[in-house]
Design a protein around this motif. Sequence first.
Motif, PDB file in Angstrom:
ATOM      1  N   ASP A 490       0.776  -1.248   0.000  1.00  0.00           N
ATOM      2  CA  ASP A 490       0.000   0.000   0.000  1.00  0.00           C
ATOM      3  C   ASP A 490       0.804   1.293   0.000  1.00  0.00           C
ATOM      4  O   ASP A 490       1.228   1.783  -1.051  1.00  0.00           O
ATOM      5  CB  ASP A 490      -1.031  -0.023   1.152  1.00  0.00           C
ATOM      6  CG  ASP A 490      -0.427  -0.460   2.476  1.00  0.00           C
ATOM      7  OD1 ASP A 490       0.067   0.394   3.170  1.00  0.00           O
ATOM      8  OD2 ASP A 490      -0.445  -1.686   2.775  1.00  0.00           O
ATOM      9  N   LEU A 491       1.102   1.832   1.176  1.00  0.00           N
ATOM     10  CA  LEU A 491       1.730   3.156   1.261  1.00  0.00           C
ATOM     11  C   LEU A 491       3.130   3.189   0.660  1.00  0.00           C
ATOM     12  O   LEU A 491       3.649   4.252   0.353  1.00  0.00           O
ATOM     13  CB  LEU A 491       1.823   3.585   2.727  1.00  0.00           C
ATOM     14  CG  LEU A 491       0.541   4.089   3.340  1.00  0.00           C
ATOM     15  CD1 LEU A 491       0.747   4.422   4.788  1.00  0.00           C
ATOM     16  CD2 LEU A 491       0.064   5.330   2.588  1.00  0.00           C
ATOM     17  N   LEU A 492       3.699   2.008   0.533  1.00  0.00           N
ATOM     18  CA  LEU A 492       5.059   1.954   0.020  1.00  0.00           C
ATOM     19  C   LEU A 492       5.160   2.592  -1.352  1.00  0.00           C
ATOM     20  O   LEU A 492       6.163   3.246  -1.683  1.00  0.00           O
ATOM     21  CB  LEU A 492       5.484   0.489  -0.057  1.00  0.00           C
ATOM     22  CG  LEU A 492       6.958   0.243  -0.278  1.00  0.00           C
ATOM     23  CD1 LEU A 492       7.731   0.805   0.886  1.00  0.00           C
ATOM     24  CD2 LEU A 492       7.228  -1.233  -0.406  1.00  0.00           C
ATOM     25  N   ILE A 493       4.127   2.425  -2.145  1.00  0.00           N
ATOM     26  CA  ILE A 493       4.197   2.900  -3.527  1.00  0.00           C
ATOM     27  C   ILE A 493       4.300   4.427  -3.577  1.00  0.00           C
ATOM     28  O   ILE A 493       5.231   4.953  -4.183  1.00  0.00           O
ATOM     29  CB  ILE A 493       3.034   2.347  -4.370  1.00  0.00           C
ATOM     30  CG1 ILE A 493       3.281   0.871  -4.662  1.00  0.00           C
ATOM     31  CG2 ILE A 493       2.894   3.053  -5.702  1.00  0.00           C
ATOM     32  CD1 ILE A 493       2.896  -0.081  -3.622  1.00  0.00           C
ATOM     33  N   PRO A 494       3.366   5.149  -2.927  1.00  0.00           N
ATOM     34  CA  PRO A 494       3.565   6.611  -2.913  1.00  0.00           C
ATOM     35  C   PRO A 494       4.873   7.021  -2.245  1.00  0.00           C
ATOM     36  O   PRO A 494       5.571   7.921  -2.732  1.00  0.00           O
ATOM     37  CB  PRO A 494       2.359   7.131  -2.125  1.00  0.00           C
ATOM     38  CG  PRO A 494       1.737   5.960  -1.488  1.00  0.00           C
ATOM     39  CD  PRO A 494       2.105   4.774  -2.301  1.00  0.00           C
ATOM     40  N   ARG A 496       7.659   5.438  -2.126  1.00  0.00           N
ATOM     41  CA  ARG A 496       8.765   5.207  -3.043  1.00  0.00           C
ATOM     42  C   ARG A 496       8.835   6.270  -4.115  1.00  0.00           C
ATOM     43  O   ARG A 496       9.914   6.760  -4.460  1.00  0.00           O
ATOM     44  CB  ARG A 496       8.607   3.840  -3.696  1.00  0.00           C
ATOM     45  CG  ARG A 496       9.465   2.772  -3.057  1.00  0.00           C
ATOM     46  CD  ARG A 496       9.158   1.439  -3.690  1.00  0.00           C
ATOM     47  NE  ARG A 496       9.598   1.419  -5.081  1.00  0.00           N
ATOM     48  CZ  ARG A 496      10.826   1.053  -5.440  1.00  0.00           C
ATOM     49  NH1 ARG A 496      11.699   0.693  -4.532  1.00  0.00           N
ATOM     50  NH2 ARG A 496      11.179   1.042  -6.700  1.00  0.00           N
ATOM     51  N   SER A 497       7.673   6.630  -4.649  1.00  0.00           N
ATOM     52  CA  SER A 497       7.721   7.601  -5.748  1.00  0.00           C
ATOM     53  C   SER A 497       8.188   8.957  -5.225  1.00  0.00           C
ATOM     54  O   SER A 497       8.978   9.639  -5.872  1.00  0.00           O
ATOM     55  CB  SER A 497       6.372   7.699  -6.460  1.00  0.00           C
ATOM     56  OG  SER A 497       5.464   8.402  -5.648  1.00  0.00           O
ATOM     57  N   VAL A 498       7.725   9.300  -4.040  1.00  0.00           N
ATOM     58  CA  VAL A 498       8.183  10.567  -3.467  1.00  0.00           C
ATOM     59  C   VAL A 498       9.689  10.530  -3.247  1.00  0.00           C
ATOM     60  O   VAL A 498      10.428  11.444  -3.607  1.00  0.00           O
ATOM     61  CB  VAL A 498       7.463  10.860  -2.126  1.00  0.00           C
ATOM     62  CG1 VAL A 498       8.142  12.001  -1.398  1.00  0.00           C
ATOM     63  CG2 VAL A 498       6.009  11.178  -2.380  1.00  0.00           C
ATOM     64  N   LEU A 502      12.443  12.857  -4.895  1.00  0.00           N
ATOM     65  CA  LEU A 502      13.350  13.672  -4.074  1.00  0.00           C
ATOM     66  C   LEU A 502      14.793  13.380  -4.416  1.00  0.00           C
ATOM     67  O   LEU A 502      15.622  14.273  -4.583  1.00  0.00           O
ATOM     68  CB  LEU A 502      13.113  13.362  -2.591  1.00  0.00           C
ATOM     69  CG  LEU A 502      12.067  14.166  -1.869  1.00  0.00           C
ATOM     70  CD1 LEU A 502      12.005  13.750  -0.419  1.00  0.00           C
ATOM     71  CD2 LEU A 502      12.415  15.657  -1.981  1.00  0.00           C
ATOM     72  N   TYR A 503      15.082  12.095  -4.531  1.00  0.00           N
ATOM     73  CA  TYR A 503      16.445  11.676  -4.813  1.00  0.00           C
ATOM     74  C   TYR A 503      16.913  12.266  -6.134  1.00  0.00           C
ATOM     75  O   TYR A 503      18.004  12.821  -6.246  1.00  0.00           O
ATOM     76  CB  TYR A 503      16.508  10.159  -4.854  1.00  0.00           C
ATOM     77  CG  TYR A 503      17.865   9.634  -5.185  1.00  0.00           C
ATOM     78  CD1 TYR A 503      18.867   9.644  -4.226  1.00  0.00           C
ATOM     79  CD2 TYR A 503      18.151   9.140  -6.448  1.00  0.00           C
ATOM     80  CE1 TYR A 503      20.120   9.174  -4.515  1.00  0.00           C
ATOM     81  CE2 TYR A 503      19.409   8.673  -6.751  1.00  0.00           C
ATOM     82  CZ  TYR A 503      20.394   8.686  -5.782  1.00  0.00           C
ATOM     83  OH  TYR A 503      21.648   8.230  -6.091  1.00  0.00           O
ATOM     84  N   ALA A 504      16.008  12.162  -7.132  1.00  0.00           N
ATOM     85  CA  ALA A 504      16.381  12.673  -8.456  1.00  0.00           C
ATOM     86  C   ALA A 504      16.654  14.166  -8.383  1.00  0.00           C
ATOM     87  O   ALA A 504      17.662  14.658  -8.906  1.00  0.00           O
ATOM     88  CB  ALA A 504      15.274  12.369  -9.451  1.00  0.00           C
ATOM     89  N   VAL A 505      15.756  14.874  -7.707  1.00  0.00           N
ATOM     90  CA  VAL A 505      15.905  16.328  -7.625  1.00  0.00           C
ATOM     91  C   VAL A 505      17.224  16.687  -6.936  1.00  0.00           C
ATOM     92  O   VAL A 505      18.031  17.456  -7.439  1.00  0.00           O
ATOM     93  CB  VAL A 505      14.721  16.953  -6.867  1.00  0.00           C
ATOM     94  CG1 VAL A 505      15.023  18.402  -6.529  1.00  0.00           C
ATOM     95  CG2 VAL A 505      13.468  16.859  -7.701  1.00  0.00           C
ATOM     96  N   SER A 506      17.445  16.039  -5.771  1.00  0.00           N
ATOM     97  CA  SER A 506      18.639  16.391  -5.029  1.00  0.00           C
ATOM     98  C   SER A 506      19.883  15.999  -5.811  1.00  0.00           C
ATOM     99  O   SER A 506      20.882  16.707  -5.834  1.00  0.00           O
ATOM    100  CB  SER A 506      18.629  15.709  -3.667  1.00  0.00           C
ATOM    101  OG  SER A 506      18.745  14.327  -3.848  1.00  0.00           O
TER     102      SER A 506
END
Lengths: 566, 401, 498
Positions: A490-494, A496-498, A502-506
């Motif tokens: 369940d919550l893992l999916i959102p 993970r995407s967040v 974040l990782y990509a942005v940083s």
Amino acid sequence: MNSLIVLSITLPLLLALMALFESLRSGLIRSLPWAVLPALCLALLVNENLVISLPYGLTGVLLGIDETRRLFLLLATLLWGVAGVYAIGYLQRDVKQWQFSLFWLLTLSGNLGLILSFDALSFYSFFALMTFAGYGLVVHTGSSEATYAGRIYLIMAMMGEGLLLVGLLAAVYVAGVNPALDQLPLAIANSSSPVLISMMILLGFGIKAGLPILHLWLPLAHPVAPVPASAVLSGVMIKAGLLGWLIFLPLGEMSLTTLGILVVVLGVVAAIGAALIGICQRKAKTVLAYSSISQMGWMTMMVGLMLLEASLAPILIPLVALFALHHGLAKGALFLSVPMNTGRTLSWLWVLLPAFSLMGLPFTSGLLVKTAFKRETIEIVSQHWILAWLPGLLSIAAIGTCLLMFRFLGCLTKHPSADSIHFAQRGSFVLLSLLSGFAFLGLPFLGASVGIELTHEVAFGAVFPLLLASLLFLVGRMLGFNLPNIPPGDLLIPIRSVMSHLYAVSNDFVSARYEVSLQRMTLWLNEKKTRYQDLVAPEVIETAMRKQVVWIFLGLAVSFVAILRF
Amino acid sequence: MALLAAFQIHHYFAHQLDLQKRIWWRFWLILLGLTLVWSAGDLITLYVAMEIVALGVVGLIALGDQAESYRSALRYLKAVLLGTLSFLIGSIIIWGVYGTVSLSALQQQIEGTGLTGLAFALITVGLVYRAALFPLHSWLPPAHGSSHAPLSALLSALVTKASFYSLARVWLDWGDLIGSELLAQLLGILGALAIVWGGWMACRQSELKMLVAYSSVNQVGYFFLFFPLIIGVSHEVAVLAKQGVILQVISHALAKAALFMAAGNLVAAMGSKYIADLSGMSRSMPLSLLSFGFAGVSIMGLPPSGGFLAKWYVLQASLLSGQWWWIPVLILGGLLSAAYIFRIFSRSFLEECSVKPIKPVPKILEIAPMVLALLAVGLGLLASTPLSLMTIAMVVTDGHE
Amino acid sequence: MATNSLLPLWVLATSLVVAFIIFTIPEERFKLRSFLNLSAAVIKLLLVMIMTWGVFQGVFYETHFEVAPGLEFSLKADPLSIVFAGLSSVLWLLTTVYAIGYLEDSPNRSRFFGFFSFCVASTLGIALAGNLFTFLLFYEMLTLSAYPLVVHRGTQAALRAGRVYLIYTLSGGALLMLGVVMMYLNYGEMPFESGGHFQQVDVAEYPMLGFIFFLLIAGLAVKAALVPLHGWLPSAMVAPAPVSALLHAVAVVKAGVFGIVRVVYDIFGIEFAYMLGVLVPLSILASATIVYGSIRALYQTDLKRRLAFSTVSQVSYITLGITLFGPLGTIGAIVHLVHQGIMKITLFFCAGNYAETLGIHRIDELDGVAKRMPWTSMAFTMGALGMIGLPPLAGFISKWYLGLGALESGMYWVLFVLVMSTLLNAAYFLPILHRIWFRAPHPRWLSSQPVKRVECSWLLLAPPLVTAVLILLLGVFASWPMSPFSWAIFMANQEYGL
């Protein structure tokens, strides 16, 4: 007796050593049921409470057994033993079965060890052994789902280890270096920050016990393991977290109102939320995993109540242990039933038995523990207005449990049927199913021990959620109501995407800055270099000096004189 | 020292007998001169002794087989003449003023007049030139670099010391009376510059022996840190400084001789004077490289060598006198020496190259540098003997005063 | 009495003499050299064991003579030196075995083993040094004798690494020397004594002592690889595996940390250092190093480089433990000194095995390697899990006591550092373990089945297995009376006068 305790833990380890020798590997899987034998004897035959000390181990190891641990040990040995027999059949064609057996034995040893530990370090050690050897069970199939689930399992487990480390350190520190576990709750209660320490312990074990949000790994990992492993994961290993709470939290020593209420709320969220998400699942084993979270929610509520009201602990602790036993056996049996679908009517009986038990129908252990629990809540609700909604929510949770079972049975019918089933598999499944329904036989005297009698009222209270759930189910069916498809985890999916966003942005940010500064630096260096090369090289200076030596000489002499005169 | 050098010379030139004959008389000449310097009691004897040494040295340098060695011999001669001339003029002035050149006699009479000051300056500058202090060092590297290795060893180890010794004597005797702290500081600063410049130049050399020669410039700089630390400071500091410089002189002599001899062996073995050709030598000439390394330990001032103890004392002296500005110099100097010593090593450890054929060098030639280097290193552990000798000497002098 | 006073010297001599003999042995005399090496290692181990027993019984071992007026060369055995000497002599024996196997048929072995022995002699000297001066002596000797080992391969990369190594260590050495000189000048002879020398010192002296402390620690921090002085360590991993193993586990890095232990406990005295207020900055530095090293390790793709950054991080545990004021932190630090050595040496042995047998250097080449080299992989797993600090392995015992020490000293944020580091350690070790055990093997491994019964030469396999077993035993039986853990308790009690 003493050697029996040590043997209970070491026998699986010794058997695991067989994996080192290639010639012994093929027979390893047959040893799985035998590995629990000493522990089973310990659970059944030894009635006294005892503690033994092994002074050279760790910082002084204490092992022993008491009432609570005996119930947990009973659960563990029964489930591990039966699932071990099941595994012989289930994995008969698996080429990697020795590898499975190895991890099985290690995990088993960890599980038994943590139950029998009487000091914090050995508890933690066995807990870690169980967790990390359990990884081998989770990823055994080697499929991409299993690998993914294994990764999440490890990440969460490590976080748990970290939190636990802090919690245990604090707990042990306030109790003096290396105390026996039974002194810990009091020491925590007397320390300056019992809430903080309790919170760390709650969170640390909460990952294993599937507290909401900390549960993310659970619906992924439990279903992907081979069936017998799922059974022990969901049936016993999940209880290690619960046992940790019972041992380390200052239950019965002090009342922590806020924290208690928080834990109760978390339990309710788990019990109802997991049921809601669980009925949206498509796979039988995932439904069962969510059901485990939901049931653990019940147990979390009990722990919360004990935190809330210290006086409840003497009654609720045995009850929680009993709940754990009940749920462990039932859930284990349900997991084992998943690949048993041969289309025969008789096998349905064996599936329904544990399912009913879980739903808490009359004559089952489920009824026993749930009724007892509800009775205890009534009192506390009257004291804390904030918990006034608890009985109602408990009923909703019970309905949820029933719906989950419907969903599970529904999934089970769609499960591809196995072509042939090994007799070890069938036998062990039936045995466990019977065990899980042991309340049929045991209710009179067990019920008396917790003060529950099967009156009409109680029976109605037990059947009512089932009726309501059936009604809901039928209505939903008739209306053609489609459940949303919530992926497991369940919550893992959102999250993970967040996280990946974040990782990509940083990363972009950092690497962009990095590139720019690197370029600047290179430019700067090059500039310096050319300027340096334009300068006169030291060799030239050296030659010039050589030529001007007389002048330098005179200059020096004059300056010496000048200084002297000065 | 001299014994080992003689030994080395003997074997180094074993195949050039006629050359050997020509060496020996110069060798003894130098030894004679040196002995005179050590024991000289007045300025004129000092002068004569130094001339004798110079004569021998010029001869030795000129023995090199190329035209270049003649050139450097001439340059050396020029330097020596200029230096000794200045020294002579200074001495003559002293003689004119006080009527005596005896060092001990002068110690009582001398006073800081202008003329004496001039004489003092001339003597100092002359000796400084001969001791090859920066910026008057430029004669040294070619002279040492172009002569034969054992001879360079001798030159570097002993000859510059002679000038320094004379200068130290003059300063120890008169320094307090007519020297000034400022002048001492100036000498110290020049020493510091020498340390840095010599080290830097050594790092830039492409020829092995030139590197070692510039290392001498670098090391000579250390000697001159001595002056600011004995003038105008407490007795304690002066004792420390003296101990430090004595150790520095001894260990530098030993180590530098070892370096030159080992370098000579390496050059002979690889048939090329360039550092770049050293690659792979660690396999063929391990013993020479090892002695180079041991000597290098002392040059770098790392324990347990004599160089280390010397540095230790000088550090203590500068700390105690509050002249902290020498500390970075000492540290930087040590690092620079490490840089040039390890240039050799990192080259010789290089394996990525075709192994060139080497000319075998007799094992016996590798012994002397090893012994010298071990002595230099061991000095750090066994320093109490020379130091106690020196302490006795100092007690005697102090009592004399 | 004569033997008692000479024993420390003998311990040194065993490797020093062997070093000189080995230099003269021709390259081809493989057997003679191995025999010499091994027998020296065994003799040394025996001598250290005798000494350990003696110290345990309260015998006093000391050798000393005057080098120069006011300067004493002194070797002595106290509990702390026994810890370090014991560690180095045990690991030396193992590394010698390993190195003999590793360098089979490679050039320049005489040189290698000569300097190898030198290196160990210096390490032992550091362990047994009885005062600051002697410590400095061997400390620099170690710097120099490790250089030929670092550049042993003779490649351009190795030489570059050697240069970096020298720049760092020699500069550090210079600072250290300056500190020692100032110490001697102002306070005279500095023997190592538990409790330190400054119990009764005037407040006016504090700035001076603080400055000296700074110099000493700055000098030692280079070898102890504290950020920002750690740069040499990752680049030095180009050295052959036994050298990396020795460098990271016993010799160079440990020498730095051991020096910090000595300075804090036996020169300044922990209580005085606490009063001086130098412990907190040091602990912040150590914590920063722990986290920074782990984060850097996460991004390395080369196995040995990752291990190197892991060392940067792990070694600072020891420094961190020292700075935690209280006996529990001390226990943690001393125990980690030993445990980290054993764990890290296991990892480097294994990395060397992978590289030597299958040519694996990068982490992504490790897929399924356990199928081909199960024993090595097992040892590696043990080391990695120990590094993460999973109970009941050796690394956990030290981490646990560091945590308790943090609580005792009231520096709660250290717990956060420990947890952070545990997670990061897991983040860079567990994926490796997953690759090794659970990924499908590279086809190359399967085609290159071992010719012999074992996966690689016994000489390469036995040392990591021994250390792997040690990791387990030191954790599980931590309270055995002669274990490092019990020693650490013994010492901590001494230091705090309990």
